[in-house]
Design a protein around this motif. Structure first.
Motif, short mmCIF file in Angstrom:
data_model
loop_
_atom_site.label_atom_id
_atom_site.label_comp_id
_atom_site.label_asym_id
_atom_site.label_seq_id
_atom_site.Cartn_x
_atom_site.Cartn_y
_atom_site.Cartn_z
N ALA A 104 0.82 -1.21 0.00
CA ALA A 104 0.00 0.00 0.00
C ALA A 104 0.85 1.26 0.00
N SER A 105 1.99 1.24 0.75
CA SER A 105 2.83 2.44 0.84
C SER A 105 3.51 2.76 -0.48
N SER A 106 3.61 1.77 -1.37
CA SER A 106 4.32 2.00 -2.63
C SER A 106 3.46 2.73 -3.66
N SER A 107 2.23 3.08 -3.30
CA SER A 107 1.34 3.74 -4.25
C SER A 107 1.46 5.26 -4.21
N HIS A 108 2.30 5.81 -3.31
CA HIS A 108 2.41 7.26 -3.22
C HIS A 108 2.90 7.83 -4.57
N PRO A 109 2.30 8.93 -5.04
CA PRO A 109 2.69 9.45 -6.36
C PRO A 109 4.14 9.89 -6.45
N ASN A 110 4.78 10.29 -5.34
CA ASN A 110 6.20 10.62 -5.42
C ASN A 110 7.03 9.41 -5.79
N LEU A 111 6.68 8.27 -5.23
CA LEU A 111 7.41 7.04 -5.55
C LEU A 111 7.11 6.59 -6.98
N VAL A 278 -0.62 26.65 -2.39
CA VAL A 278 -0.77 25.24 -2.03
C VAL A 278 0.37 24.82 -1.11
N LEU A 279 0.02 24.35 0.08
CA LEU A 279 1.01 23.87 1.06
C LEU A 279 0.78 22.39 1.32
N ASP A 280 1.87 21.66 1.52
CA ASP A 280 1.72 20.24 1.82
C ASP A 280 1.65 20.04 3.33
N PRO A 281 0.98 18.96 3.79
CA PRO A 281 0.75 18.78 5.22
C PRO A 281 1.98 18.38 6.01
N VAL A 282 3.02 17.87 5.34
CA VAL A 282 4.16 17.31 6.05
C VAL A 282 5.23 18.37 6.35
N TYR A 283 5.40 19.33 5.45
CA TYR A 283 6.47 20.32 5.60
C TYR A 283 5.94 21.76 5.66
N THR A 284 5.48 22.26 4.51
CA THR A 284 5.22 23.69 4.41
C THR A 284 4.03 24.15 5.24
N ALA A 285 3.00 23.33 5.40
CA ALA A 285 1.84 23.73 6.21
C ALA A 285 2.26 23.92 7.66
N LYS A 286 3.07 22.99 8.18
CA LYS A 286 3.53 23.11 9.56
C LYS A 286 4.43 24.34 9.74
N ALA A 287 5.23 24.65 8.73
CA ALA A 287 6.08 25.84 8.81
C ALA A 287 5.25 27.12 8.78
N MET A 288 4.21 27.15 7.95
CA MET A 288 3.36 28.33 7.89
C MET A 288 2.67 28.57 9.24
N ALA A 311 1.10 17.50 -1.47
CA ALA A 311 -0.13 18.22 -1.16
C ALA A 311 -1.30 17.63 -1.93
N VAL A 312 -1.10 17.30 -3.19
CA VAL A 312 -2.16 16.69 -4.00
C VAL A 312 -2.51 15.31 -3.45
N ALA A 313 -1.49 14.55 -3.06
CA ALA A 313 -1.74 13.23 -2.50
C ALA A 313 -2.59 13.33 -1.23
N ALA A 314 -2.33 14.36 -0.42
CA ALA A 314 -3.11 14.54 0.80
C ALA A 314 -4.56 14.87 0.46
N LEU A 315 -4.77 15.71 -0.53
CA LEU A 315 -6.13 16.06 -0.93
C LEU A 315 -6.90 14.84 -1.43
N LEU A 316 -6.17 13.90 -2.00
CA LEU A 316 -6.79 12.70 -2.53
C LEU A 316 -6.84 11.57 -1.52
N GLY A 317 -6.42 11.89 -0.29
CA GLY A 317 -6.49 10.88 0.77
C GLY A 317 -5.28 10.01 0.86
N GLY A 318 -4.15 10.44 0.27
CA GLY A 318 -2.94 9.60 0.27
C GLY A 318 -1.90 10.05 1.24
N ARG A 319 -2.27 10.65 2.37
CA ARG A 319 -1.27 11.09 3.34
C ARG A 319 -0.49 9.91 3.88
N ARG A 320 0.82 10.19 4.15
CA ARG A 320 1.65 9.13 4.74
C ARG A 320 1.35 8.96 6.20
#
Length: 320
Positions: A104-111, A278-288, A311-320
């Motif tokens: 399941a973890s291998s489905s992340h779009p970055n990978l 657009v901010l991602d939940p893992v890095y930039t959102a926490k920094a903001m 960020a797009v992955a999170a919107l689509l429900g693919g958060r790590r």
């Protein structure tokens, strides 16, 4: 070594814009102006801040005659696809070591993007990210025995070579800001980006204050890492050395690395509504989310390091 003598292969579209964000400043309750340094727009492989680092990492790899780049990260790492794209761009192979196991973890779009750019995936079998650090030299040794010439990039590309890209970025921001003192806020993961900025700020006479929002390590540990890397960058370029009080890191991990925080989600929603940012939940959102606690009456610069795919992955429900 002078900055101009460092081996470099151009990847990023520079300079990136410095844009005002008055509605977001008001929404965050800031007294001073807020500017966004748009390193999410570096223009190479949706790599954000990684493009600046990879210009020097790739340059050094080519200088020493490497034919394969070896790096690692978690399945959602922004660095993995950027390395794979940089390798493909230069005609090199890439091997990436990924924490965990296929599934399941291998489905992340970055990978998926890393694989699409030709990366060979090797799995550690454990979700513990420290297993990546243990496996990288093993993989590199195996490749060398096969006759390849590997160049190893640690997680996030956090070396003095990679951080050189952000030492130069300070030249860029100082030219854009002029002589106005400012506070720069950014996400701090592996520490290379902040280390380069700190080295550059010291070289420019400490006109700018840099604050990192640690999303991966305890603040003290992250600060020590940033200071050590910043000093390496300064030594490499014959710049004045940073001191401990040049490094400020706040703990922004929330529930933990790779997990969204309530404060970060609120900051990301505000940035999206106010500025279309657009901010991602893992890095930039926490920094903001850290910005209101460190902003002064003067200008604050939020250094947007990217993370669009996450960020797009999170919107689509693919958060790590």
């Amino acid at each position: 070594m002078a900055v101009g003598q460092a081996a470099r292969i151009r990847l990023a579209v520079l300079p990136t814009p410095l844009m005002p964000a008055p509605r977001l400043a008001a929404g965050l309750g800031l007294r001073g102006a807020l500017w966004i340094k748009r390193d999410d727009l570096t223009g190479f492989a949706v790599g954000g801040n990684k493009a600046r680092q990879l210009e020097f990492l790739l340059g050094e790899a080519c200088r020493v005659g490497a034919d394969v780049l070896v790096t690692g990260g978690s399945p959602g790492s922004n660095f993995l696809p950027a390395v794979a794209a940089a390798a493909a761009y230069s005609g090199l192979r890439s091997v990436v070591v990924v924490s965990g196991a296929p599934g399941a973890s291998s489905s992340h779009p970055n990978l998926a993007a890393a694989a699409a750019w030709g990366a060979e995936l090797r799995w550690t079998g454990s979700v513990d990210r420290s297993t990546i650090d243990e496996m990288l030299p093993v993989v590199a040794t195996g490749l060398a025995r096969e006759g390849s010439r590997p160049y190893v990039l640690p997680r996030g590309g956090a070396t003095a070579v990679g951080a050189t890209g952000y030492r130069l970025a300070v030249d860029e921001i100082v030219e854009q800001l002029g002589t106005v003192p400012a506070t720069v806020v950014l996400a701090c993961g592996s520490g290379g980006t902040q280390a380069g900025l700190v080295a550059g700020v010291v070289a420019h006479g400490r006109q700018v204050r840099v604050v990192g929002a640690s999303v991966s390590r305890p603040a003290g540990e992250a600060g020590e890492r940033v200071l050590g890397l910043a000093r390496e960058v300064s030594r490499r370029l014959d710049d004045p050395p940073p001191e401990p009080n040049d490094v400020r890191v706040l703990d922004a991990r929330g529930p933990g690395h790779g997990l969204a925080s309530r404060e970060g989600d609120a900051a990301a929603a505000l940035a999206l509504r106010c500025e279309g940012l657009v901010l991602d939940p893992v890095y930039t959102a926490k920094a903001m989310a850290v910005v209101p606690s460190v902003a002064t009456d003067g200008p604050t610069v939020f250094w947007h390091t990217g993370g669009l795919v996450d960020a797009v992955a999170a919107l689509l429900g693919g958060r790590r």
